[in-house]
Write a protein that holds these residues in place. Structure first.
Motif, PDB file in Angstrom:
ATOM      1  N   ASP A   1       0.831  -1.203   0.000  1.00 23.41           N
ATOM      2  CA  ASP A   1       0.000   0.000   0.000  1.00 23.41           C
ATOM      3  C   ASP A   1       0.865   1.251   0.000  1.00 23.41           C
ATOM      4  OD1 ASP A   1      -2.377  -1.634   0.518  1.00 23.41           O
ATOM      5  OD2 ASP A   1      -1.468  -1.927   2.493  1.00 23.41           O
ATOM      6  N   VAL A   2       2.003   1.148   0.700  1.00 26.81           N
ATOM      7  CA  VAL A   2       2.835   2.329   0.898  1.00 26.81           C
ATOM      8  C   VAL A   2       4.265   2.033   0.472  1.00 26.81           C
ATOM      9  CG1 VAL A   2       3.611   4.050   2.564  1.00 26.81           C
ATOM     10  CG2 VAL A   2       1.467   2.851   2.951  1.00 26.81           C
ATOM     11  N   LEU A   3       4.863   2.988  -0.242  1.00 22.56           N
ATOM     12  CA  LEU A   3       6.297   2.924  -0.507  1.00 22.56           C
ATOM     13  C   LEU A   3       6.940   4.077   0.247  1.00 22.56           C
ATOM     14  CD1 LEU A   3       8.760   1.762  -2.067  1.00 22.56           C
ATOM     15  CD2 LEU A   3       8.187   3.310  -3.930  1.00 22.56           C
ATOM     16  N   ILE A   4       7.852   3.714   1.170  1.00 22.86           N
ATOM     17  CA  ILE A   4       8.539   4.719   1.972  1.00 22.86           C
ATOM     18  C   ILE A   4       9.940   4.857   1.410  1.00 22.86           C
ATOM     19  CG2 ILE A   4       9.415   5.233   4.288  1.00 22.86           C
ATOM     20  CD1 ILE A   4       7.236   2.880   5.023  1.00 22.86           C
ATOM     21  N   GLY A   5      10.435   6.075   1.271  1.00 21.70           N
ATOM     22  CA  GLY A   5      11.783   6.143   0.742  1.00 21.70           C
ATOM     23  C   GLY A   5      12.437   7.497   0.851  1.00 21.70           C
ATOM     24  N   THR A   6      13.738   7.489   0.566  1.00 21.99           N
ATOM     25  CA  THR A   6      14.518   8.710   0.478  1.00 21.99           C
ATOM     26  C   THR A   6      14.360   9.241  -0.941  1.00 21.99           C
ATOM     27  OG1 THR A   6      16.400   7.362  -0.101  1.00 21.99           O
ATOM     28  CG2 THR A   6      16.185   7.968   2.206  1.00 21.99           C
ATOM     29  N   GLN A   7      15.261  10.128  -1.369  1.00 22.56           N
ATOM     30  CA  GLN A   7      15.037  10.771  -2.664  1.00 22.56           C
ATOM     31  C   GLN A   7      15.024   9.802  -3.843  1.00 22.56           C
ATOM     32  OE1 GLN A   7      17.988  13.669  -3.484  1.00 22.56           O
ATOM     33  NE2 GLN A   7      19.516  12.644  -2.251  1.00 22.56           N
ATOM     34  N   MET A   8      15.409   8.555  -3.600  1.00 23.16           N
ATOM     35  CA  MET A   8      15.298   7.555  -4.663  1.00 23.16           C
ATOM     36  C   MET A   8      13.878   7.447  -5.202  1.00 23.16           C
ATOM     37  SD  MET A   8      17.364   4.299  -3.301  1.00 23.16           S
ATOM     38  CE  MET A   8      19.050   4.434  -2.759  1.00 23.16           C
ATOM     39  N   ILE A   9      12.870   7.699  -4.350  1.00 26.24           N
ATOM     40  CA  ILE A   9      11.490   7.548  -4.828  1.00 26.24           C
ATOM     41  C   ILE A   9      11.008   8.787  -5.574  1.00 26.24           C
ATOM     42  CG2 ILE A   9      10.838   5.935  -2.991  1.00 26.24           C
ATOM     43  CD1 ILE A   9       9.206   8.245  -1.749  1.00 26.24           C
ATOM     44  N   ALA A  10      11.848   9.831  -5.600  1.00 28.00           N
ATOM     45  CA  ALA A  10      11.409  11.078  -6.229  1.00 28.00           C
ATOM     46  C   ALA A  10      11.629  11.066  -7.732  1.00 28.00           C
ATOM     47  CB  ALA A  10      12.154  12.257  -5.608  1.00 28.00           C
ATOM     48  N   LYS A  11      12.413  10.120  -8.222  1.00 31.03           N
ATOM     49  CA  LYS A  11      12.812  10.126  -9.624  1.00 31.03           C
ATOM     50  C   LYS A  11      11.660   9.726 -10.543  1.00 31.03           C
ATOM     51  CE  LYS A  11      16.378  11.474  -7.861  1.00 31.03           C
ATOM     52  NZ  LYS A  11      17.666  10.935  -7.588  1.00 31.03           N
ATOM     53  N   GLY A  12      11.912   9.799 -11.836  1.00 29.99           N
ATOM     54  CA  GLY A  12      10.847   9.695 -12.832  1.00 29.99           C
ATOM     55  C   GLY A  12      10.019   8.424 -12.892  1.00 29.99           C
TER      56      GLY A  12
END
Ligand SMILES: [Zn+2]
Ligand SMILES: [Zn+2]
Ligand SMILES: [Zn+2]
Length: 739
Positions: A544-555
């Motif tokens: 349901d949830v993906l928690i992450g650092t800036q790795m999850i911000a990418k395209g």
């Protein structure tokens, strides 16, 4: 007489002249050679050929390695430019252009047999049935292929099917299977499924961008493709590439990090097929790199996809360079010389190759946007999301108020918790962003206030709960969590503070017992392929949830993500660095852009203690122009790029005093020898004053016309390298003035 000027692989900075033996034909610039050097043999690359030398008593070249130049003339020119501009030894630049896996031709690789099926799965199934009674051994072999459609090593078939080689050979003769020799350290099994796709119809803005770009295919021109998240930049790239391929030219496509772009790569393969694409990344084995490099040089691969060093690919007839997410900091090599920025090198390479370069982004770097406004770059603006998706609703949440309501620290605002609950009940997905990994970010003694720090670095240790350790995120030092204070030995446990992604994950499970979570940060992605695995699990609804650092911000494109929660970015805004606001604006825009990319409307909550900070406000309004207008004024007022160039001199050594002394001495040299227009700052400790046991000091230089001082920089670097065990490094156009 013919003389070859050779640059050696060793760190020797000057070039050496050698005579070319008379009977040697076809000696060319860029060829690899063996030369005599002080009684031994050294390897190098021919930099130039000339009629005479200013030296006498030249020795002769010993041997040519390989049969063709490994470095083409245009790459040599580029290397020379990088060496001069970034003040780095040419031999080091050539090492980046010609990686060790490539420079030594004729490497012997162990060959093994790999067997592929060359018929469809259905045919395979039919054949299996037909052969079952008449030729059971052949059927057993085909059984193996039904489970491994991509192919199997010969040794594996023999083991799995329990047969001899003869049924396999028969099947090869029947044109059902094919046997190939492959090198043992290379993986012929492709990791992703992909589906062929056709070009989509471009919307009006995309079409305008496409037309603008292809109208410059025969000349050097930089294009800034500024498109909001989800506006379909990739489709524009794909169609421009198609156009370039039709002209018989090749393409380099740079991405910040290969592991974070599996979806884009699938789209490329779907459009152009796997055969003409080469993918370069740092996790390739030497053998794989060697293969990819030669596939590119021979012209078999017409599209190169890779991270920053792929800009040096020896592609034939280069017709286009694309730098996707041009604002990303990972395009800059900051750790070692040459400290080049792949975006800037891309522009230079396009210029040398007289071809266009596209810089694509949803949040242009201040530098690129200014170039576009000044008309140096063509600006193409994509303002709407493709496929009629809408930009998400963004709400800023004042955590001061939330803390008051919760009577103390809380990770989640009420609104965010309600939002999470609602999404779970509807079966939609959530991204939670926090730029710190680990559980707690510091451990302090309540009695004497001692804070646990890394013994080798200027950084507090992070508590990792799953492993019950304290670890340093700069050098990976680890130690068990002490039971009581190592300093005053007071009874009682240390007090932990600060939240990281690991804590977010645990606390979610405490709040929502049935919640399914995935975490993406440096701790969960240590192994090859782990990024892809986590992305895939999330995309297929396994969490349901993906928690992450800036790795999850990418395209990334997750159509069912409708809520993004930014748990905190305040720390990044408080870093005393001229690029802090720019970095935070980009991060917030990128991470917000993950929400609502499908049919469903997206929502974003930004939790902050600085609800009135203009960077956060502009990011929440997704208003790049306003942010730019404000930021450019600040840069102008305080004299920062793009109004001046920065040069950062750093000094690292084991003794703090010596290091500081050397830095100060060098700074005095700078004041004496640099032109008056250069502004030279005092020596200060770096943001991390110590890393891996080395103390670090720095000194900053600002100048408008950097060209004026480049030769002087090169000379001063050469004269001051490794003085008294203090290492000087020069960073031209550094990303940060703090670390
Ligand atoms: Zn860690
Ligand atoms: Zn203590
Ligand atoms: Zn450390």
């Amino acid at each position: 007489m013919s003389v070859a000027e050779v640059i050696l692989d060793s760190s020797l900075e000057k070039t050496l002249d050698y005579t070319v033996p008379d009977h040697w034909n076809e000696v060319e610039v860029g060829m690899r050679v063996e030369v005599p050097l002080q009684g031994r043999t050294a390897k190098g690359t021919i930099l130039a050929l000339k009629k005479t030398s200013s030296f006498s008593h030249l020795k002769s070249l010993q041997k040519i390695l390989g049969d063709a130049p490994l470095v083409s003339q245009d790459l040599f020119t580029l290397a020379t430019w990088i060496s001069k501009y970034y003040s780095a030894p040419l031999s080091k630049v050539l090492k980046v252009i010609l990686p060790p896996a490539v420079r030594d031709e004729g490497k012997k690789h162990k060959m093994v047999c790999f067997v592929k099926s060359i018929v469809s799965k259905n045919t395979l199934r039919k054949l299996c049935e037909e052969l079952r009674s008449s030729h059971p051994a052949q059927a057993q072999v085909l059984d193996v292929f039904l489970f491994s459609p991509k192919g199997v090593f010969l040794s594996e078939i023999l083991e799995k099917a329990g047969v001899s080689q003869s049924p396999i050979k028969t099947l090869c003769k029947k044109q059902i299977l094919r046997m190939e020799e492959v090198q043992v350290d290379r993986s012929p099994i492709f990791s992703h499924e992909f589906f062929p796709t056709k070009p989509k119809t471009l919307n009006e803005e995309q079409q305008k961008a496409f037309d603008g770009i292809v109208s410059t295919t025969d000349q050097f021109q930089s294009h800034l493709l500024f498109g909001v998240t989800g506006s379909g930049k990739t489709e524009v790239y794909l169609q421009v590439i198609q156009h370039i391929l039709k002209l018989g030219q090749g393409v380099i496509y740079l991405v910040p990090e290969i592991a974070l772009t599996p979806q884009t790569i699938e789209r490329f393969k779907g459009r152009f097929g796997e055969e003409q694409i080469a993918i370069l990344h740092h996790r390739l084995s030497d053998g794989e790199r060697f293969d990819a490099w030669h596939k590119i040089r021979k012209g078999e691969a017409k599209i190169v996809i890779g991270a920053r060093s792929a800009i040096f690919s020896p592609i034939c007839h280069l017709g286009l360079i694309i730098v996707d997410e041009e604002h990303e900091n990972s395009f800059k090599q900051s750790e070692e010389a040459p400290k080049y920025h792949a975006r800037d090198v891309a522009v230079m390479r396009a210029k040398l190759s007289s071809c266009p370069v596209i810089l694509g982004t949803a949040t242009p770097s201040i530098e690129s946007y200014r170039n576009a406004l000044q008309g140096k770059y063509f600006l193409h603006h994509l303002t709407s999301r493709a496929d009629s998706a809408h930009l998400p609703q963004v709400t800023i949440i004042d955590m001061q108020i939330e803390f008051a309501k919760a009577k103390g620290f809380t990770l989640y605002s009420e609104k965010l918790l309600d939002g999470i609950k609602e999404r779970i009940s509807k079966g939609e997905q959530i991204l939670l962003f926090l730029n710190r990994r680990g559980y707690h970010t510091s451990a302090q003694c309540p009695t004497c206030s001692h804070v646990e720090e890394c013994p080798h670095c200027d950084l507090t240790l992070t508590y990792h709960r799953s492993e019950k350790i304290l670890s340093c995120h700069l050098c990976d030092f680890k130690k068990p969590t002490p039971r009581n204070c190592p300093s005053c030995h007071a009874d009682g446990p240390l007090k932990f503070k600060g939240a990281g992604t690991e804590m977010v994950e645990r606390s979610l499970h405490a709040l929502f017992p049935d919640i399914r979570t995935l975490r993406l940060d440096a701790d969960t992605t240590r192994h090859k392929g782990s990024h892809e695995r986590i992305f895939k699990q999330f995309r297929t609804g396994k969490a349901d949830v993906l928690i992450g650092t800036q790795m999850i911000a990418k395209g990334l494109h997750f159509p069912t993500v409708t809520l993004v929660g930014v748990l905190g970015v305040d720390g990044s805004l408080n870093i005393p660095d001229f690029r802090a606001s720019e970095n935070v604006f980009q991060l917030l825009t990128q991470v917000s852009g993950r929400s609502g990319r499908g049919e469903l409307l997206g929502e974003v909550f930004i939790q902050t203690h600085l609800p009135n900070h203009s960077t956060i406000l502009h990011a929440a309004n997704q208003d790049f122009e306003k942010f730019y207008a404000e930021e450019i004024e600040t840069r102008k007022m305080f004299g920062f790029p793009p109004f001046v160039h920065l040069v950062k001199f750093s000094f690292a050594g084991e003794e703090a005093k010596k290091c500081e002394q050397m830095a100060k001495e060098f700074q005095r040299q700078l004041i004496v020898s640099m032109p008056k227009e250069a502004e030279i700052h005092p020596v200060i400790p770096c943001g991390y004053a110590k890393i891996k046991g080395k103390y670090r000091y720095q000194c900053l230089l600002k100048i408008e016309r950097i060209q004026r001082i480049l030769p002087l920089l090169q000379k001063m670097r050469f004269e001051n390298k490794n003085r008294g065990n203090v290492r000087l490094s020069i960073d031209v156009d550094p990303l940060t003035t703090f670390y």
